[in-house]
Motif scaffolding. Structure first.
Motif, PDB file in Angstrom:
ATOM      1  N   VAL A 190       0.805  -1.219   0.000  1.00 11.84           N
ATOM      2  CA  VAL A 190       0.000   0.000   0.000  1.00 11.84           C
ATOM      3  C   VAL A 190       0.840   1.273   0.000  1.00 11.84           C
ATOM      4  CG1 VAL A 190      -0.261   0.217   2.517  1.00 11.84           C
ATOM      5  CG2 VAL A 190      -2.080   1.020   0.989  1.00 11.84           C
ATOM      6  N   GLY A 191       2.035   1.252   0.618  1.00  9.29           N
ATOM      7  CA  GLY A 191       2.861   2.457   0.623  1.00  9.29           C
ATOM      8  C   GLY A 191       3.260   2.882  -0.784  1.00  9.29           C
ATOM      9  N   PRO A 192       3.963   2.014  -1.538  1.00  7.39           N
ATOM     10  CA  PRO A 192       4.307   2.359  -2.923  1.00  7.39           C
ATOM     11  C   PRO A 192       3.068   2.576  -3.803  1.00  7.39           C
ATOM     12  CG  PRO A 192       5.642   0.520  -2.152  1.00  7.39           C
ATOM     13  CD  PRO A 192       4.596   0.751  -1.105  1.00  7.39           C
ATOM     14  N   LEU A 193       1.993   1.819  -3.553  1.00  7.04           N
ATOM     15  CA  LEU A 193       0.756   1.996  -4.317  1.00  7.04           C
ATOM     16  C   LEU A 193       0.237   3.422  -4.167  1.00  7.04           C
ATOM     17  CD1 LEU A 193      -1.148   0.120  -6.013  1.00  7.04           C
ATOM     18  CD2 LEU A 193      -2.535  -0.110  -3.956  1.00  7.04           C
ATOM     19  N   ALA A 194       0.296   3.930  -2.944  1.00  9.27           N
ATOM     20  CA  ALA A 194      -0.158   5.301  -2.696  1.00  9.27           C
ATOM     21  C   ALA A 194       0.806   6.320  -3.297  1.00  9.27           C
ATOM     22  CB  ALA A 194      -0.299   5.530  -1.190  1.00  9.27           C
ATOM     23  N   ASP A 195       2.095   6.174  -2.998  1.00  6.79           N
ATOM     24  CA  ASP A 195       3.075   7.190  -3.402  1.00  6.79           C
ATOM     25  C   ASP A 195       3.315   7.222  -4.910  1.00  6.79           C
ATOM     26  OD1 ASP A 195       3.486   8.029  -0.787  1.00  6.79           O
ATOM     27  OD2 ASP A 195       5.114   6.605  -0.439  1.00  6.79           O
ATOM     28  N   LYS A 196       3.306   6.049  -5.550  1.00  5.93           N
ATOM     29  CA  LYS A 196       3.708   5.968  -6.967  1.00  5.93           C
ATOM     30  C   LYS A 196       2.544   5.952  -7.951  1.00  5.93           C
ATOM     31  CE  LYS A 196       8.021   5.528  -5.667  1.00  5.93           C
ATOM     32  NZ  LYS A 196       8.970   6.664  -5.822  1.00  5.93           N
ATOM     33  N   ILE A 197       1.374   5.467  -7.520  1.00  4.13           N
ATOM     34  CA  ILE A 197       0.270   5.290  -8.475  1.00  4.13           C
ATOM     35  C   ILE A 197      -0.932   6.171  -8.129  1.00  4.13           C
ATOM     36  CG2 ILE A 197      -1.368   3.637  -9.460  1.00  4.13           C
ATOM     37  CD1 ILE A 197       0.736   1.457  -9.037  1.00  4.13           C
ATOM     38  N   PHE A 198      -1.520   5.978  -6.962  1.00  2.00           N
ATOM     39  CA  PHE A 198      -2.780   6.656  -6.654  1.00  2.00           C
ATOM     40  C   PHE A 198      -2.607   8.152  -6.404  1.00  2.00           C
ATOM     41  CE2 PHE A 198      -4.361   2.448  -6.451  1.00  2.00           C
ATOM     42  CZ  PHE A 198      -5.751   2.505  -6.476  1.00  2.00           C
ATOM     43  N   GLU A 199      -1.591   8.541  -5.641  1.00  2.00           N
ATOM     44  CA  GLU A 199      -1.409   9.967  -5.350  1.00  2.00           C
ATOM     45  C   GLU A 199      -1.124  10.789  -6.609  1.00  2.00           C
ATOM     46  OE1 GLU A 199      -1.197  12.099  -2.030  1.00  2.00           O
ATOM     47  OE2 GLU A 199      -2.884  10.740  -2.312  1.00  2.00           O
ATOM     48  N   PRO A 200      -0.199  10.390  -7.486  1.00  5.65           N
ATOM     49  CA  PRO A 200       0.017  11.183  -8.709  1.00  5.65           C
ATOM     50  C   PRO A 200      -1.227  11.286  -9.588  1.00  5.65           C
ATOM     51  CG  PRO A 200       1.848   9.671  -8.351  1.00  5.65           C
ATOM     52  CD  PRO A 200       0.784   9.287  -7.372  1.00  5.65           C
ATOM     53  N   ARG A 201      -2.004  10.220  -9.667  1.00  8.68           N
ATOM     54  CA  ARG A 201      -3.171  10.224 -10.555  1.00  8.68           C
ATOM     55  C   ARG A 201      -4.358  10.970  -9.958  1.00  8.68           C
ATOM     56  NH1 ARG A 201       0.070   6.314 -11.753  1.00  8.68           N
ATOM     57  NH2 ARG A 201       0.189   5.406 -13.841  1.00  8.68           N
ATOM     58  N   MET A 202      -4.321  11.204  -8.631  1.00  8.28           N
ATOM     59  CA  MET A 202      -5.392  11.979  -8.001  1.00  8.28           C
ATOM     60  C   MET A 202      -4.928  13.377  -7.582  1.00  8.28           C
ATOM     61  SD  MET A 202      -8.108  10.215  -8.210  1.00  8.28           S
ATOM     62  CE  MET A 202      -9.158  11.247  -7.185  1.00  8.28           C
ATOM     63  N   ALA A 203      -3.738  13.775  -8.038  1.00  7.29           N
ATOM     64  CA  ALA A 203      -3.270  15.142  -7.818  1.00  7.29           C
ATOM     65  C   ALA A 203      -4.095  16.095  -8.673  1.00  7.29           C
ATOM     66  CB  ALA A 203      -1.788  15.238  -8.175  1.00  7.29           C
ATOM     67  N   GLU A 204      -3.971  17.378  -8.434  1.00  3.72           N
ATOM     68  CA  GLU A 204      -4.700  18.361  -9.247  1.00  3.72           C
ATOM     69  C   GLU A 204      -4.412  18.126 -10.724  1.00  3.72           C
ATOM     70  OE1 GLU A 204      -6.869  20.391  -8.159  1.00  3.72           O
ATOM     71  OE2 GLU A 204      -6.493  20.361  -5.993  1.00  3.72           O
ATOM     72  N   GLY A 205      -5.461  17.911 -11.528  1.00  6.58           N
ATOM     73  CA  GLY A 205      -5.298  17.639 -12.946  1.00  6.58           C
ATOM     74  C   GLY A 205      -4.849  16.228 -13.261  1.00  6.58           C
ATOM     75  N   GLY A 206      -4.836  15.335 -12.269  1.00  3.35           N
ATOM     76  CA  GLY A 206      -4.380  13.964 -12.466  1.00  3.35           C
ATOM     77  C   GLY A 206      -5.310  13.153 -13.351  1.00  3.35           C
ATOM     78  N   ALA A 207      -4.798  12.021 -13.854  1.00  4.49           N
ATOM     79  CA  ALA A 207      -5.525  11.211 -14.840  1.00  4.49           C
ATOM     80  C   ALA A 207      -6.817  10.624 -14.313  1.00  4.49           C
ATOM     81  CB  ALA A 207      -4.613  10.097 -15.350  1.00  4.49           C
ATOM     82  N   TRP A 208      -6.936  10.409 -12.994  1.00  4.90           N
ATOM     83  CA  TRP A 208      -8.133   9.766 -12.453  1.00  4.90           C
ATOM     84  C   TRP A 208      -9.103  10.739 -11.797  1.00  4.90           C
ATOM     85  CZ3 TRP A 208      -5.614   5.034  -9.512  1.00  4.90           C
ATOM     86  CH2 TRP A 208      -5.050   4.165 -10.464  1.00  4.90           C
ATOM     87  N   VAL A 209      -8.768  12.007 -11.792  1.00  6.89           N
ATOM     88  CA  VAL A 209      -9.617  12.975 -11.092  1.00  6.89           C
ATOM     89  C   VAL A 209     -11.015  13.037 -11.709  1.00  6.89           C
ATOM     90  CG1 VAL A 209      -9.940  15.417 -10.539  1.00  6.89           C
ATOM     91  CG2 VAL A 209      -7.687  14.355 -10.263  1.00  6.89           C
TER      92      VAL A 209
END
Length: 454
Positions: free
Chosen positions: A371-390
């Motif tokens: 879950v740590g790398p999953l959050a830091d490397k995948i989910f957090e970048p994609r849910m950042a402002e303007g991210g791909a999953w927003v």
């Protein structure tokens, strides 16, 4: 020696005294955990770092559990409880000395956590088996409720008190308090009587080498599909639940710009919910059909700890989720504990309960590593402002720092509810209490003892 033992408190009085020692010790441990979690986040700012602290504090105990359980059944259970507490204290002293000399690094928390974890693998089966010989079956769930109250009382007081003390006496002072409180718990155990169990037929059959006795717990559970089914359900729920438990603090810190006051508020409400849930279980004793407490508790804990916690974006919703989660957990864990304590003879509970814990919780360290790398490397970048999953999930959890972690929480909550619902459809799990007979009462479960108040 025998005369001295007869003078020691026994039964519910002894358990209550030992329980009070745990209340004090858990308060100190929760305070130091809060302080070190905040320190680790300030140093690293990464969810992975906090996840690794959890991993090293948890995984070793799972790996050595079968051998620890076998030794618990061989040794005096009071001695085991004292030694495991002392070893945990040694790790706290080491962290204190490193911090005092300005040498503390994040990897030291990993090493200290792993060391303490090995000895904690003895603590849980020894404590559970001790309760089975100290109390009659009618009080098992109530005893579990009292322990939930102890953990929750620490959860209420510790965050706020630790937050205040950090600004007054610093991390070093908080660690010293932890050392004093665990010392008190050790002293308390010295003054109560913990009976050794009488040997059952299963216990006599299982005697042999350490390897044979360590493997006995596996053979015992595999021969009973209902017990195996219960633990495989816990295996799955603990996998998704570890996502939630590991990510709650990083999510709150990320979404509040490292606001320790908000984190302590949420943790205190979490403790308050657990206190009330434990108090309710202590008086109520849990549902008549314990399996309903187990599976219903799994569904509700996933709802509050995953879905509500992840969807929340302010301290009010997080506090409601935290309260609901810990209010339910005493019923879940107490109901499960009552089933196992009633079905497994006390003289083999060390071995069986250690393997039971291994099966149920071995998925936890795997989840923590993921879950740590999953959050830091995948989910957090994609849910950042303007991210791909927003565009897909932004209406659920918003965007920006912490939104990716929140999405993990929500998805894991949905999976947890699905696990509980599916388990209800499995006959050997749903009817576990009917399919496995209770063990015969030990001599400590006398009519006189049964008449003691809870």
């Amino acid at each position: 020696m025998a005369e001295s033992m007869r003078k020691q408190p026994s039964g519910m009085l002894a358990f209550s005294i030992m329980w009070f020692g745990q209340v004090v010790s858990l308060l100190g441990s929760a305070m130091s955990s809060f302080a070190l979690t905040f320190w680790a986040w300030q140093i690293t700012g990464q969810a992975t770092a906090l996840a690794l602290v959890g991993f090293f504090s948890f995984a070793p105990s799972i790996l050595v559990s079968p051998f620890a359980g076998a030794l618990v059944d061989r040794w005096n259970r009071k001695v085991v409880l004292i030694l495991s507490d002392l070893a945990t204290g040694v790790s706290t002293i080491a962290i204190l000395l490193l911090y005092h000399n300005d040498a503390l690094q994040i990897w030291h928390l990993y090493v200290a956590g792993a060391f303490a974890s090995v000895f904690q693998s003895f603590q849980w089966p020894a404590y559970s088996a001790a309760v089975s010989t100290m109390l009659p079956k009618a009080h098992y769930a109530r005893a579990s409720g009292m322990m939930s109250m102890a953990e929750s009382a620490a959860g209420i007081v510790a965050p706020a008190l630790a937050g205040f003390l950090l600004s007054v006496i610093g991390i070093g002072g908080v660690l010293i308090i932890d050392i004093v409180t665990f010392s008190f718990a050790v002293i308390v155990v010295l003054f109560v009587h913990i009976p050794q169990p009488t040997q059952s037929a299963a216990g006599a059959e299982s005697k042999g080498s350490l390897w044979r006795e360590a493997g006995f717990g596996f053979r015992y559970i595999l021969a009973r599909p209902s017990l195996l089914g219960l633990q495989l359900t816990f295996f799955m729920i603990n996998f998704v639940g570890s996502f939630q438990a590991t990510m709650t603090n990083p999510m709150i810190l990320a979404r509040t710009d490292s606001n320790s006051a908000i984190m302590s508020t949420v943790q205190s409400l979490m403790g308050f919910g657990g206190l009330l849930g434990g108090l309710m279980l202590s008086f109520w004793g849990g549902p008549k059909r314990k399996v309903h407490g187990v599976l219903g508790g799994m569904a509700l804990s996933s709802f509050f700890g995953g879905i509500v916690m992840g969807l929340g974006q302010n301290v009010v919703v997080w506090s409601i989720a935290a309260f609901g989660l810990l209010f339910v957990l005493p019923v879940l864990n107490g109901s499960n504990q009552a089933i196992w304590q009633a079905k497994v003879p006390p003289d083999i509970q060390g071995r069986v309960f250690a393997v039971r814990r291994m099966i149920a919780q071995i998925s936890g360290p795997v989840a923590i590593l993921i879950v740590g790398p999953l959050a830091d490397k995948i989910f957090e970048p994609r849910m950042a402002e303007g991210g791909a999953w927003v565009g897909m999930f932004g209406s659920w959890v918003g965007s920006g720092k912490g939104a990716g972690i929140a999405l993990i929480m929500v998805l894991s909550g949905i999976l947890g509810i699905a696990v509980a619902v599916l388990a209800y459809g499995v006959r050997v799990v749903r009817h576990a209490e009917d399919l496995i007979p209770d063990h015969q009462d030990s001599p400590t479960s006398s009519p006189e003892l049964q008449a003691e108040p809870a």
